[in-house]
Design an enzyme around this catalytic site. Sequence first.
Site, short mmCIF file in Angstrom:
data_model
loop_
_atom_site.label_atom_id
_atom_site.label_comp_id
_atom_site.label_asym_id
_atom_site.label_seq_id
_atom_site.Cartn_x
_atom_site.Cartn_y
_atom_site.Cartn_z
N GLY A 3 79.15 33.64 32.42
CA GLY A 3 79.19 34.40 33.66
C GLY A 3 80.41 35.28 33.72
O GLY A 3 81.53 34.82 33.46
N GLY B 214 73.05 26.24 37.94
CA GLY B 214 71.62 25.99 38.07
C GLY B 214 71.02 26.79 39.20
O GLY B 214 71.59 27.80 39.65
#
Length: 617
Positions: free
Chosen positions: A109, A184
């Site tokens: 990320g 998630g």
Amino acid sequence: MAMAATAAKPSPIKISSSISRPTTLLHPPPCFSFPTKTLYPKPSSLSLSSSSSSSFTAQSHTPISSFFSDDDSSMDEKPREECGVVGIHGDPEASRLCYLALHALQHRGQEGAGIVCVHDNLLQSITGVGLVSEVFNQSKLDQLPGDLAIGHVRYSTAGQSMLKNVQPFVAGYRFGSVGVAHNGNLVNYGALRAMLEEKGSIFNTSSDTEVVLHLIAISKARPFLLRIVDACEQLKGAYSMVFVTQDKLVAVRDPYGFRPLVMGKRSNGAVVFASETCALDLIEATYVREVDPGEVVVVDKDGDLSLCLITHVEPKQCIFEHIYFSLPNSVVFGLSVYESRRMFGEILATEAPVECDVVIAVPDSGVVAALGYAAKAGVPFQQGLIRSHYVGRTFIEPSQKIRDFGVKLKLSPVRAVLKDKRVVVVDDSIVRGTTSSKIVRLLKEAGAKEVHMRIASPPIIGSCYYGVDTPSSEELISNRMKVEEIRDFIGCDSLAFLPFGSLQGMLGTQAPNFCYACFTGNYPVKPREDKVKRVGDFVDDGMTGNFDSIDGAWIPANRIHKHESDKESEERRIGFLFNFASDLNFLDVIQLRGYIVLLNYVILSEHLNSWAECHDS
């Protein structure tokens, strides 16, 4: 950031959730395609103004070309990494170790990063937008003393990309404070949020992670550990989370184990949790084990306690962790990522051989599979494409158009390797196909005599709903075309995917423990939201230029959540309508309950009631 869980006025902020359900999928295609006729150059991108190739149009009721413009210079059409989490207990430099571990997880990320540290029983947080090195410096780390910390790197799969959505989140409630970092995606986020809002909860973000804090706050279970268990039992989907309180570090993994989470220890006894083992390696922590699916691990001054209190079923671990997401030096789900990718390449060389002079990779994720292919085929591997790692998230294109500008910015062909050669190029996946077509043309323009594409994964036909940002199924080229049609579209001389059966055969007895929904359309946890992913929801990463997406990106079916930017525009329109109605004495007409339609806008009854009360006289 405190988040109220008690009764309050409804929050004025309306958000759009990123939960979706699968759309109808077309047939899974076969895995190999070789040409039966002479190839001609194909267009590099799909165009709104020009027609696409005949084979493509014939197979598509809604051609992908209608959603992309000629000047689309997209480069990274890969599924986006989800997020990375880390937690450290028992080290006096916890925040600095967290910072280094997040560096190791940066590939998961790049939108934002944050660290929460505990000092003098207070949770102190620093978050920011950008890379880890851009968010943190020496002075900021000095503000995070203590021996207990959690960290997070973000690529948004739920929630808009803005500072307030950067994790870890910290909330205060009647029994203290708690911080959480989540990797998630929760498929029942919308239903949980609606339930919590009905009970008076006020949300400060558009992230699905925030519902977890609210569920903990309203839980009547005791002690804190059981509050977490109570909250997690209500969650559906993928979550690998780390929590921090004034004195405890808690790690939790969903019952299916979709996302990885490992445990390690440093030589001084400090306990570390991280999304990948590469983070443990950097901070010199020894790998201990995985956090098991459905497991809750609590670490405090008395040691660590492991409980399997969440009902767990057969694991369904994400196979794309081994295909693309994780670093090759990581051990994920108990398997070496490097060895998995090398074997993918060997399988391709065995099952889809072709006469060639050189094997190259699309860097970086295709390199290991290409090495495996080359070794098995007995053909030299060379660097035919050089990747630039210094391209920023924006660029300035000259006024004179450069074809395939985004690809050329990031990938440079090596003519000495390619000229007059029959080239096998190995990539990890094909998503929409636009980038692959540009790479093929780039190689041929550099002198390659033949270009044979080998893809180290089966064809992707389904969107992911467990924390991976993938396009809608309509945009997935393998869901719309057979392999021969894809080969014809991207312009290569032959095309082969990793056969699905061979992938499972390589995994052996562990094959049932993986999730293959993106290849089969069979979802272990059915998304329950009344929303569907549609074309335009897949957001480019910013460095490759824009494509024309459709506003909204989600089609609400029941409950309406607007983007905040849309909210302001909507309120201006509503205000105008209300003033207009008041001038014409339409008060008694508009006092309605439930949903009504005013010029195609759906307005909640609370807006009307509030307006009516103000104008009751």
